[in-house]
Design an enzyme around this catalytic site. Structure first.
Site, short mmCIF file in Angstrom:
data_model
loop_
_atom_site.label_atom_id
_atom_site.label_comp_id
_atom_site.label_asym_id
_atom_site.label_seq_id
_atom_site.Cartn_x
_atom_site.Cartn_y
_atom_site.Cartn_z
N GLY A 1 0.84 -1.20 0.00
CA GLY A 1 0.00 0.00 0.00
C GLY A 1 0.86 1.24 0.00
O GLY A 1 1.86 1.31 0.71
N ARG B 1 -0.87 -4.67 -4.53
CA ARG B 1 -0.53 -5.86 -3.76
C ARG B 1 -0.42 -7.03 -4.73
O ARG B 1 -1.25 -7.25 -5.56
CB ARG B 1 -1.62 -6.13 -2.73
CG ARG B 1 -1.83 -4.93 -1.84
CD ARG B 1 -2.70 -5.23 -0.65
NE ARG B 1 -2.94 -4.04 0.13
CZ ARG B 1 -2.07 -3.51 0.99
NH1 ARG B 1 -0.89 -4.08 1.18
NH2 ARG B 1 -2.35 -2.42 1.66
N GLY C 1 7.01 -2.69 3.02
CA GLY C 1 6.81 -3.06 4.42
C GLY C 1 7.25 -4.49 4.70
O GLY C 1 8.17 -5.02 4.05
N ASN C 2 6.58 -5.12 5.64
CA ASN C 2 6.95 -6.48 6.07
C ASN C 2 7.02 -7.49 4.94
O ASN C 2 8.01 -8.20 4.77
CB ASN C 2 5.94 -7.00 7.10
CG ASN C 2 6.16 -6.40 8.47
OD1 ASN C 2 7.28 -6.41 8.97
ND2 ASN C 2 5.11 -5.84 9.05
N GLY C 3 5.94 -7.55 4.16
CA GLY C 3 5.87 -8.54 3.08
C GLY C 3 6.97 -8.31 2.07
O GLY C 3 7.60 -9.25 1.56
N THR C 4 7.23 -7.05 1.80
CA THR C 4 8.28 -6.67 0.84
C THR C 4 9.65 -7.15 1.30
O THR C 4 10.43 -7.68 0.50
CB THR C 4 8.29 -5.13 0.70
OG1 THR C 4 7.05 -4.73 0.15
CG2 THR C 4 9.43 -4.67 -0.18
N ASP D 1 0.79 1.81 9.05
CA ASP D 1 0.33 1.46 10.40
C ASP D 1 1.46 1.11 11.37
O ASP D 1 1.19 0.68 12.48
CB ASP D 1 -0.76 0.39 10.34
CG ASP D 1 -0.39 -0.76 9.42
OD1 ASP D 1 0.82 -0.90 9.11
OD2 ASP D 1 -1.28 -1.51 9.01
#
Lengths: 395, 395
Positions: free
Chosen positions: A11, A74, A102-105, A133
């Protein structure tokens, strides 16, 4: 001269383009830049833009623009796709891959590096953090969050003042924030609260399941005492009681879109307390409003990009640029490199108990991120004094 | 020295307290001020605050605060209540009544003056205009609207840029604005649109019923051509086709709360176009955000208050302070008094056809109200050039 592929993933935020611009300004002279379109989707299918002079210039012009100018979106990161990404990178003989996400990346980036190493393909990978977030670990915070927190704090304050003035007609508003598993944004809603009667009067976060009975008591107490109640709830909150909680609106690309718990609370409170209540999703402004960008957030976003560029040159590998607070009181940030594996291991970063139990400590931590100009905005003043004939009556 | 009762009525705005402060600063020395709590409710039940030095000071301190510091709220204005208001005013021997409000307020004010005259009770009445959705007649515009329009325009631009960057995942957003019968706010959403591919791609206003088939074609065209579509819809829009349209969520104090047409459109588009679509209510920020206040709107709001104070002294009666544009091109505003009966006769002011048919003319009219600082905010730049391999693909 390295051939460097850069992408924006997950996002978007209101400052993710600043990070991209910072990286590009610092590296375009000495490297051949290649842009991946729509994050990992472009990597998977080899959908690239060439880093021509014109293209680089356009990217830099977007530095103040919300959203991800390269396209983000996404994209499911299953192993097959990881393989395909590495195929594509090898095909164009990329020396380095830099992704803002972020995390997934960071997890995907780590896997790609492993896959490349398995193939004896020498690929340098660097992650640049972004989040709305604040659930990214191994960093004090990440760009995008502070501007979103500013939106939530200012909006809650203003909507609270609006409701205060309408309380003979409407007594309760329930504001729903982003935050799937982490309550950083929701808890930020109390940052500008000054007086006892100011909203928010209750904040529900995903870290703690919520008893409906407790919520009912808190709302009833505020309505009785102040004539109104503002409740802030993270989209990911779960009830302690049997029943629902976070509501999955639908599945898109394997990801559940959450939303709707505020409407559930609206119905519940209307039924139980016979008050006029209204649910409101704070919506996409949280991550995209250019008006709420914190100058500190913008600067850090940009500097993370330039730092990534320096470390690219220095040959740093398998790392994410991380922000570290070097002074506890005077805000001072330095950038350190953390191993991608460490970021992955940390997983989603939730609000720690010492912030949940003591929001004031959280607000002190948050303050330097919000920007000096924040408190210059008008500060509403409810009066408790004699001339205001309290207690307010609820109807 | 006159005894002057002042009230704020109807839905609050982000600058309604500025009007109150302007009036109070100009009149508190020479008059005895009495504040009615919660608009006409306080008038009906004699719920007043005394204009002590401390109270006047507190009101002035609220000038930058959103919401109505005296309390506002919606109160049914049936004839019985009008009688009761006049009773209360007579009981405290009020010489004048000044109310800040919209259409309903001006109508009630006019009736009270008539009722007082019938009783040979000499009551001076002055209306000070406020509105969010600009549906108040007999004035060029009214305070509160420009700041709300600014919110809608900037939010639409930023959310549009956000969606643009996510279009491989989510193609359509439907933003719902306030505007029961008038589309001024919804149409303002296009004010910052610069390029063909920028949102909003369709704007639905209550003045024109909407054919579902036409909407479908417009959205499909934008998604095919640009990969995404942003639709802005007034809460009060009605379908030309049989079926629903504006959705009455519930009745409170005899007033229907609208809301939900964007969700209906979301479902319709998902079904027909098989796109990922998301509805979003722009919500209470429209009327309450201190961050989006237009400096022009604020100044006009305040000056309407001071003007009301001058006219009180001059003995003007049965009038509303109205804004008139004295120059067509260079924005120049003067205040004129219009008879309350004329305001009532004009009824709800809708968008005229010449603005509906030519939004650019509307944006030229709107521009001076938005504030010079507006365009200083970042301006997103989509590129149509060769390096951006158009047309974008929708999925």
């Amino acid at each position: 001269m390295k051939k460097v592929v850069i992408a924006q993933a997950g996002g978007p935020t209101s400052v993710i383009n600043a990070t991209l611009a910072g990286f590009v300004e610092g590296t375009m002279e000495d490297n051949k830049l290649i842009y991946s379109r729509n994050g990992y989707e472009g990597l998977t299918y080899g959908n690239f833009w060439d880093g021509t002079e014109e293209m680089n210039k356009w990217v830099i012009e977007n530095k103040h623009v919300p959203g991800a100018c390269l396209g983000s979106g996404r994209f499911p990161l299953e192993d097959d796709y990881i393989m395909q990404c590495v195929d594509q990178l090898k095909k164009i003989q990329a020396d380095a891959l830099v992704v803002i996400g972020g995390n997934g990346t960071m997890e995907a980036l780590s896997k790609m590096e492993e896959e490349a190493a398995n193939r004896s393909y020498d690929l340098q990978v660097i992650g640049l953090p972004k989040t709305v977030d604040n659930d990214l670990g191994a960093t004090d915070h990440a760009p995008g969050f502070a501007s979103a927190a500013r939106y939530v704090a200012q909006t809650t304050r203003d909507i609270s003042r609006d409701l205060y003035s309408m309380r003979n007609f409407e007594q309760v508003r329930i504001l729903e924030t982003m935050g799937r598993n982490a309550g950083w944004l929701a808890l930020a809603s109390g940052f500008l609260r000054k007086y006892e009667e100011d909203g928010p009067h209750a904040i529900l976060i995903p870290e703690k399941t919520v008893k409906k009975e407790t919520l009912l008591q808190e709302v009833d107490r505020a309505v009785q005492k102040y004539g109104y109640a503002v409740i802030v709830v993270s989209e990911g909150v779960q009830w302690a009681d049997a029943g629902t909680g976070q509501i999955e609106k639908e599945m898109v690309n394997g990801r559940a879109i959450l939303g709707g718990i505020s409407s559930e609370i609206e119905l519940f409170l209307k039924e139980e307390l016979h008050v006029m209540a209204r649910a409101e999703l704070l919506g996409m402004n949280q991550r995209s409003s250019s008006v709420f960008v914190s100058p500190v957030d913008y600067r850090e976003a940009y500097e993370i990009g330039t730092c990534g560029g320096r470390w690219l040159k220095e040959g740093k590998n398998k790392i994410m640029v991380s922000l570290q607070r070097t002074e506890q009181f005077d805000y001072n940030i330095s950038k350190i490199s953390v191993d991608l594996k460490e970021v992955v291991q940390e997983g989603e970063r939730l609000l720690p108990d010492y912030f949940i139990d003591n929001p004031q400590a959280y607000y002190e931590w948050l303050e330097p991120l919000m920007g000096d100009d924040l408190l210059a905005y008008p500060s509403p003043i409810p009066r408790r004094d004699s001339h205001v004939k309290e207690p307010f009556q609820s109807k």
